[in-house]
Design a protein around this motif. Structure first.
Motif, PDB file in Angstrom:
ATOM      1  N   LEU A 300      15.384 -22.132  29.166  1.00 32.78           N
ATOM      2  CA  LEU A 300      14.351 -23.095  28.791  1.00 32.78           C
ATOM      3  C   LEU A 300      13.343 -23.308  29.915  1.00 32.78           C
ATOM      4  O   LEU A 300      12.134 -23.418  29.669  1.00 32.78           O
ATOM      5  N   SER A 301      13.805 -23.359  31.158  1.00 33.72           N
ATOM      6  CA  SER A 301      12.886 -23.577  32.278  1.00 33.72           C
ATOM      7  C   SER A 301      11.853 -22.461  32.374  1.00 33.72           C
ATOM      8  O   SER A 301      10.678 -22.702  32.679  1.00 33.72           O
ATOM      9  N   GLU A 302      12.267 -21.218  32.097  1.00 32.37           N
ATOM     10  CA  GLU A 302      11.335 -20.091  32.129  1.00 32.37           C
ATOM     11  C   GLU A 302      10.344 -20.184  30.969  1.00 32.37           C
ATOM     12  O   GLU A 302       9.166 -19.849  31.112  1.00 32.37           O
ATOM     13  N   LEU A 303      10.817 -20.629  29.812  1.00 30.28           N
ATOM     14  CA  LEU A 303       9.929 -20.794  28.665  1.00 30.28           C
ATOM     15  C   LEU A 303       8.853 -21.831  28.963  1.00 30.28           C
ATOM     16  O   LEU A 303       7.674 -21.640  28.635  1.00 30.28           O
ATOM     17  N   VAL A 304       9.232 -22.930  29.603  1.00 27.98           N
ATOM     18  CA  VAL A 304       8.261 -23.972  29.942  1.00 27.98           C
ATOM     19  C   VAL A 304       7.209 -23.435  30.904  1.00 27.98           C
ATOM     20  O   VAL A 304       6.009 -23.684  30.740  1.00 27.98           O
ATOM     21  N   ARG A 305       7.625 -22.668  31.910  1.00 28.12           N
ATOM     22  CA  ARG A 305       6.656 -22.072  32.838  1.00 28.12           C
ATOM     23  C   ARG A 305       5.725 -21.113  32.104  1.00 28.12           C
ATOM     24  O   ARG A 305       4.527 -21.050  32.378  1.00 28.12           O
ATOM     25  N   PHE A 306       6.275 -20.380  31.170  1.00 23.12           N
ATOM     26  CA  PHE A 306       5.491 -19.457  30.352  1.00 23.12           C
ATOM     27  C   PHE A 306       4.409 -20.219  29.582  1.00 23.12           C
ATOM     28  O   PHE A 306       3.245 -19.820  29.537  1.00 23.12           O
ATOM     29  N   LEU A 307       4.768 -21.354  28.989  1.00 16.15           N
ATOM     30  CA  LEU A 307       3.814 -22.137  28.204  1.00 16.15           C
ATOM     31  C   LEU A 307       2.773 -22.815  29.080  1.00 16.15           C
ATOM     32  O   LEU A 307       1.621 -22.986  28.676  1.00 16.15           O
ATOM     33  N   ASN A 308       3.158 -23.214  30.274  1.00 14.13           N
ATOM     34  CA  ASN A 308       2.226 -23.920  31.151  1.00 14.13           C
ATOM     35  C   ASN A 308       1.109 -23.030  31.679  1.00 14.13           C
ATOM     36  O   ASN A 308       0.159 -23.527  32.286  1.00 14.13           O
TER      37      ASN A 308
END
Length: 419
Positions: A300-308
């Motif tokens: 999830l943390s990588e997904l959030v960075r991807f979206l940001n």
């Protein structure tokens, strides 16, 4: 016409410690004193959100632009003094006001509507020359304001109003200001989370008209987390749940918008997935979980960075898929008042229950209770829905329970849920 000085004074009082009822009473008195056409602008300035999250990303002013603008007005010495003292935006503007020449002082206070209109105009400046245009707008405002007004102009410009706006407190204030039941105000806010629009509807007696509409994300129904499956009863629906990010998706022919639980749009980060959603070819509001992929499933943390990153190249090695578990609206019909089993049945013809992958939109996989128990035993996660449950925006429904999953409470782009 209301003055901006009134709002600045109210903000200064709200920063002080005090009981919630006292603060709600202050806001209510302020709202009652506004002309009808300034209630929405006044509340938006009060919260520091000039646009609803789904309409814009904000005023578009960083601390760097603010420092540059005020340095050009008062000199670097004033800014150096500010940096040595606190570095807080409101203090910067106060120091600058003390250094401005007396010829720049304006005997009249800024009007509330002027500040609102100018800051919104500033946020719409893009492209070549936009930096100079933004600086010019800021200079015009700071040249014609008092020291207290300058303090809150600076804070609003960089989205740091100096207090934490509480939707519950502001709902209570709207209720007191316009003599409407507070539960009605809160319900309207959950359907359309724009306090300015809600206050305007409360004044005109139109709160009941605020309902789910495409392109405006409602507050999500809250999910109860528990450590084991609830007692078996008729009508339960078991769904596989992964470690994804809960999202609400609004689609119509030619349009697809993906929102986080804070109602920030992340569609620009997901162009391939947005194409797949547009391909559904219906007007619908979906809810589900967003999954990130790079070879395998992303944490999830990588997904959030991807979206940001906000904008994503179509040839990026990372991608996202969507697993849908609810249908809230379809082709002109609000389905939130219908049982979950009915919403699930209407969702089935739109999507397929296959394994998700990059750029794919799939239906959540339904399981038997035995399969759910097996999934939990192997470390998986299960969502249990009451087939007769309604969708209740902003409320904790008994018909949605997630076991052993904390993704909804993790860091989200631009913050988490404001409950």
């Amino acid at each position: 016409m209301a003055s901006y000085a009134q709002l600045a004074y109210l903000l200064s009082r709200l920063q002080e410690s005090g009981a919630r009822p006292e603060k709600a009473a202050r806001v209510a008195a302020f709202l009652r004193g506004l002309p009808p056409d300034q209630i929405c602008p006044g509340l938006r300035l009060l919260t520091g959100e000039l646009w609803p999250p789904w309409e814009s990303t904000g005023p578009g002013v960083g601390i760097g632009l603010l420092v540059r603008t005020l340095s050009s007005m008062a000199g670097r010495e004033a800014v150096s003094l500010w940096q040595a003292q606190s570095g807080e935006p409101g203090n910067l503007s106060g120091i600058v006001r003390q250094h401005l020449s007396q010829s720049a002082l304006c005997p009249e206070s800024l009007s509330l509507i002027t500040v609102y209109s100018e800051l919104r105009r500033l946020s719409m400046q893009w492209g070549p020359g936009s930096l100079s245009r933004k600086e010019s707008i800021l200079k015009g405002l700071f040249t014609n304001c008092t020291e207290l007004e300058a303090c809150y102009l600076a804070r609003t410009a960089v989205r740091s109003s100096g207090w934490q706006p509480d939707p519950r407190l502001l709902s209570a204030a709207i209720s007191r200001a316009f003599s409407v039941p507070e539960p009605n105000v809160w319900s309207a806010y959950c359907w359309q989370p724009d306090l300015g629009r809600v206050a305007q509807a409360a004044l005109s007696g139109e709160l009941s008209s605020l309902s789910l509409i495409p392109r405006v994300p409602c507050r999500e129904m809250r999910i109860t987390f528990c450590g084991q499956l609830p007692a078996q009863s008729g009508g339960q629906i078991y769904l596989a749940r992964r470690r994804g990010l809960r999202v609400q998706v609004h689609i119509s022919p030619g349009s697809a918008r993906i929102f986080t639980s804070r109602r920030w749009e992340v569609s620009s980060s997901l162009p391939i997935l947005a194409d797949a959603l547009r391909g559904i070819g219906r007007t619908a509001v979906l809810e589900g979980e967003l999954l990130g992929f790079r070879g395998g499933l992303l944490p999830l943390s990588e997904l959030v960075r991807f979206l940001n990153r906000r904008h994503q190249a179509r040839r990026s090695p990372a991608g996202a898929g969507l697993v849908v578990w609810d249908l809230l609206y379809l082709d002109g019909s609000d389905l939130t008042g219908r049982p979950y089993q009915d919403r699930w049945d209407r969702l089935a013809p739109l999507l397929y229950p296959t394994d998700p992958g990059p750029g794919q939109v799939v239906m959540a996989r339904r399981m038997t209770r035995a399969e759910a128990e097996q999934a939990l035993a192997s470390g998986g996660h299960v969502m249990v829905r009451d087939g007769g449950g309604l969708y209740l925006p902003g409320a904790r429904g008994a018909d949605a329970i997630v076991r052993g999953h904390e993704s909804d409470r993790c860091c989200l782009p631009a913050g988490g849920d404001d409950t």
